[in-house]
Design a protein around this motif. Structure first.
Motif, short mmCIF file in Angstrom:
data_model
loop_
_atom_site.label_atom_id
_atom_site.label_comp_id
_atom_site.label_asym_id
_atom_site.label_seq_id
_atom_site.Cartn_x
_atom_site.Cartn_y
_atom_site.Cartn_z
N MET A 384 99.99 -102.16 -21.15
CA MET A 384 100.13 -102.04 -19.70
C MET A 384 101.28 -102.90 -19.19
O MET A 384 102.06 -102.47 -18.32
CB MET A 384 98.83 -102.47 -19.01
N GLU A 387 104.52 -101.23 -19.87
CA GLU A 387 104.73 -100.10 -18.96
C GLU A 387 105.22 -100.58 -17.60
O GLU A 387 106.04 -99.91 -16.96
CB GLU A 387 103.43 -99.31 -18.80
N GLU A 472 83.14 -107.73 -16.51
CA GLU A 472 84.26 -108.03 -17.42
C GLU A 472 83.87 -109.08 -18.46
O GLU A 472 84.66 -109.39 -19.35
CB GLU A 472 85.47 -108.52 -16.62
N ASP A 513 89.26 -105.70 -16.65
CA ASP A 513 89.33 -104.47 -15.88
C ASP A 513 90.83 -104.26 -15.61
O ASP A 513 91.40 -104.83 -14.68
CB ASP A 513 88.56 -104.61 -14.57
N LEU A 514 91.48 -103.45 -16.43
CA LEU A 514 92.93 -103.33 -16.39
C LEU A 514 93.44 -102.78 -15.07
O LEU A 514 94.53 -103.14 -14.61
CB LEU A 514 93.43 -102.49 -17.55
N ARG A 515 92.67 -101.91 -14.43
CA ARG A 515 93.10 -101.38 -13.13
C ARG A 515 93.13 -102.51 -12.09
O ARG A 515 94.04 -102.58 -11.26
CB ARG A 515 92.16 -100.27 -12.67
N ARG A 516 92.15 -103.37 -12.16
CA ARG A 516 92.09 -104.50 -11.23
C ARG A 516 93.14 -105.55 -11.58
O ARG A 516 93.82 -106.10 -10.69
CB ARG A 516 90.68 -105.10 -11.27
N ARG A 518 95.90 -105.12 -13.15
CA ARG A 518 97.26 -104.60 -13.01
C ARG A 518 97.90 -105.06 -11.70
O ARG A 518 99.11 -105.32 -11.64
CB ARG A 518 97.23 -103.07 -13.08
N LYS A 519 97.10 -105.18 -10.64
CA LYS A 519 97.62 -105.58 -9.34
C LYS A 519 98.23 -106.99 -9.43
O LYS A 519 99.31 -107.25 -8.89
CB LYS A 519 96.51 -105.56 -8.29
N HIS A 522 101.42 -106.79 -11.64
CA HIS A 522 102.53 -106.14 -10.95
C HIS A 522 103.10 -107.07 -9.88
O HIS A 522 104.32 -107.11 -9.66
CB HIS A 522 102.05 -104.83 -10.31
#
Length: 541
Positions: A384, A387, A472, A513-516, A518-519, A522
Motif C-alpha cells: 500500500m 502504491e 485490529e 485496518d489498511l483502509r483506515r 491509509r489516511k 497518505h
C-alpha cells in the motif's frame, strides 16, 4: 520493554505540602503570643522573639525545603521547569568548597553527589575517599600525646551512600545496583595511599546496571543523562563505570568519544588508585528521552543532543557509503562486461531515469517487530505504501546491529512507522520535521505518548499516533467483545504492571485496518512532498 507503570506515581514535591497542615502550624504559632499584658515591653520583646522563631521553624512549609539548605549553600534561583522527577533545586551543589561532599537527594529520579579536593578511588571497598590533610604547623617534632592522637585525628568527617542509577523511585531495580561509599576523612598525609593514576580532569561515576540491554533504557537512563551531566566539561572528563560492559562500550563508543577525550574506567575491575580533583557521582535526568533547556548551560535542548549524534556517526556513515560505492562500481564493471545487446547510451539513460525516480520518492522506514506487537499484515502495508508513492525500507534492528547503520537509514528517511516498543527510541535518529507514525496497541495509549510521542514532538518531528481499534488487535479473537480487556484497557492497567505486561505487551499483535491507516499514511506522504517542495523553493539558484 519500557517499564511505564511507575510514572503514574510521580508527583511534584509541592503537592505533598498540605495547606491544612500549614494552617495548623500558623495557628499554633500565633496562639503562643497571646497572654495577659503584665509588662508591655517584655511582652512585645517576647512576641518579636516568638514570631521570628516561628518564621524560622515553619518557613520550609511555605518556602520549600531549600530554605534551610540556603543557610549552608549558595545557589541560584529555582527553576519552574521541573517535570516528573527533575531536580527542583538543580544548583544545590553548584558551588562546592574544596574538601567537601555535597549530595542533592531532592530529585525523584536520581541522587547526585559532588566531591571536590583530594579524591581517590578504592574499588575493593566500593569507596571513593576525599582526604583532608591535617596541618601540624612547622614543629619539627611532635609530642608523644600528639602522635598518640594521630589515629583519633584520622577520622571520618562525612559518609554518604549512593547508587548512581537514574531510576531511584523503582525499588526493585535499585536493589540490583551497586552502592558506593563516599567518605570524607581528616588524615595525616603520610598515611594516605599514593595515586597509581593521577588525573587532572574531573570524573563522572555512574552505573550501567539495571535495565541496560534495552535500547530505550540505554538512551533514557544512561546516554542522555550522561550528556546532560557531562557536556559542560567539553570532553575534559573521565567516565568511571560501575557494572561495566564491553559490549556497551563498543555499541556507544562513537557517542562516548564526543563526550570525553579519555578512555572509560571499569571501576570494579580496576584496583588501581585513581585520583581526581573533582567528581560527580550519579547522573542528572530531566524527562523521557528529553533535555530540558531551562536546566542546561547555554539553554541546550534535545536538538543539541541530536546534533551530537550527527557528529558522532558521520565519519562511520561516510565510510559505509564509500564501501558501498566501491562495491557498486565493481558490480557495474561486471555487468558492462556481460552486456551485449544494450548500447552504452540506452543503459546510461535508463540508469539515470531510475535514479531520478528514486530521488523524488519520499523514503519510508517500517521498523519491524517479531514476536509480540508485530504487524501481521506488514507485507500488505508495504504494498500500500508503494502504491501511494513511497520508497519502502523494512528495518529489523537486532541487538547486534551496528547503531551507525540504523542511524544512517533513519537519518535519510522521511517517514518512520513502528508499533509501540523500545525500538521506537530510534525516532531520535530522524531529522527534525520528519514524520513519525507510532502504531498504538490496546492498553498502551498513555505510555506510547509519554515515552515516544511527546519526546518526538520536542525533537521537532511531525508525530502521528495511530490508536488501533479492538478489531485490529489479536486480543479480539481471544476475548469476549464485552470483556474489559477490549472495552476498558485502562481498568486492566490499574490492576498493576504485571497485567499490562502479560496482556497488552507480551500477548498482542496488530493487524492494521489498511483502509483506515491509509489516511494517516497518505497525510504523511502529502506533508513530506509539500515540505520537500518548500525546501526546493528556498534553495538559492
Amino acid at each position: 520493554m519500557v517499564h511505564h507503570h511507575r510514572y503514574h506515581q510521580l508527583r511534584r514535591p509541592a503537592e505533598y505540602i498540605k495547606d491544612e497542615e500549614s494552617q495548623n502550624h500558623v495557628m499554633d504559632c500565633s496562639s503562643s503570643v497571646y497572654s495577659k499584658r503584665t509588662k508591655p515591653k517584655l511582652i512585645t520583646f517576647l512576641f518579636l522573639i516568638t514570631f521570628l522563631s516561628c518564621c524560622y521553624v515553619f518557613a520550609p512549609f511555605f518556602l520549600g525545603p531549600s530554605f534551610s539548605l540556603s543557610l549552608l549553600y549558595s545557589y541560584g534561583p529555582e527553576n519552574d521547569a521541573n517535570q516528573d522527577g527533575v531536580d527542583m533545586h538543580a544548583s544545590i551543589c553548584s558551588s562546592v568548597s574544596t574538601g567537601t561532599i555535597c549530595c542533592d537527594r531532592s530529585g525523584y529520579r536520581s541522587d547526585i553527589c559532588v566531591m571536590k579536593g583530594d579524591i581517590r578511588t578504592h574499588s575493593s571497598s566500593s569507596s571513593i575517599f576525599l582526604y583532608n590533610s591535617i596541618s601540624h604547623g612547622n614543629n619539627v617534632s611532635r609530642t608523644i600525646e600528639a602522635r598518640k592522637g594521630e589515629d583519633e585525628e584520622d577520622q571520618v568527617l562525612q559518609h554518604e551512600k549512593i547508587k548512581p542509577y537514574t531510576r531511584k523511585w523503582e525499588t526493585s531495580v535499585m536493589d540490583t545496583i551497586d552502592e558506593l561509599n563516599l567518605i570524607s576523612k581528616k588524615v595525616n598525609s603520610p598515611s594516605v595511599r599514593g595515586c597509581d593514576v593521577q588525573h587532572d580532569v574531573p570524573a563522572v561515576f555512574f552505573s550501567n546496571g539495571g535495565y541496560t540491554g534495552n535500547v530505550y533504557h540505554e538512551f533514557n537512563d544512561g546516554i542522555i543523562p550522561l550528556y546532560i551531566t557531562s557536556q559542560h566539561f567539553n570532553k575534559k572528563v573521565v567516565f568511571v563505570i560501575l557494572e561495566y560492559h564491553e559490549w556497551w562500550i563498543t555499541k556507544y563508543g562513537d557517542i562516548l568519544s564526543h563526550l570525553s577525550d579519555f578512555p572509560p574506567i571499569n571501576f570494579s575491575n580496576d584496583n588501581r588508585t585513581h585520583c581526581f580533583p573533582e567528581a560527580i557521582v550519579g547522573l542528572k535526568i530531566h524527562d523521557e528521552l528529553a533535555v530540558d533547556s531551562a536546566l542546561m548551560e547555554g539553554n541546550k535542548s534535545i536538538v543539541y543532543f541530536r546534533n551530537l549524534l550527527d557528529e558522532a556517526y558521520s565519519p562511520r556513515i561516510k565510510g559505509l557509503i564509500q564501501d558501498e560505492e566501491r562495491e557498486a562500481q565493481e558490480k557495474l564493471r561486471q555487468q558492462q562486461q556481460q552486456q551485449i545487446s544494450l548500447s552504452p547510451s540506452s543503459d546510461s539513460e535508463t540508469s539515470q531515469g531510475l535514479q531520478e525516480i528514486a530521488r523524488t520518492k519520499p523514503k519510508l522506514v517500517i521498523v519491524s517487530r517479531s514476536g509480540s506487537r508485530a504487524i501481521t499484515n506488514e507485507n500488505l502495508l508495504v504494498k500500500m505504501a508503494e502504491e501511494i508513492g513511497l520508497k519502502v525500507n523494512v528495518l529489523k534492528p537486532q541487538k547486534t546491529t551496528e547503531l551507525a547503520k540504523i542511524y544512517r537509514v533513519l537519518n535519510e528517511s522521511d517517514v518512520m512507522i513502528g508499533v509501540h516498543g523500545a525500538a521506537m527510541t530510534h525516532f531520535m535518529f530522524m531529522k527534525p520535521k520528519s514524520v513519525f507514525i507510532q502504531v498504538v496497541p490496546l492498553g498502551t495509549n498513555w505510555a506510547a505518548d509519554t515515552y515516544y510521542g511527546e519526546p518526538a514532538r520536542k525533537l521537532g518531528l511531525k508525530y502521528i499516533g495511530y490508536e488501533i481499534h479492538p478489531k485490529e488487535s489479536s486480543l479480539y479473537e481471544r476475548y469476549d467483545k464485552s470483556d474489559p480487556i477490549l472495552r476498558d484497557p485502562e481498568s486492566i492497567n490499574k490492576k498493576g504492571w504485571e497485567y499490562t505486561k502479560k496482556i497488552y505487551l507480551d500477548s498482542q499483535n496488530v493487524k492494521l485496518d489498511l483502509r483506515r491507516f491509509r489516511k494517516r499514511l497518505h497525510r504523511a506522504y502529502e506533508y513530506t512532498i509539500l515540505r520537500s517542495n518548500l525546501n526546493l523553493q528556498h534553495q538559492p539558484l
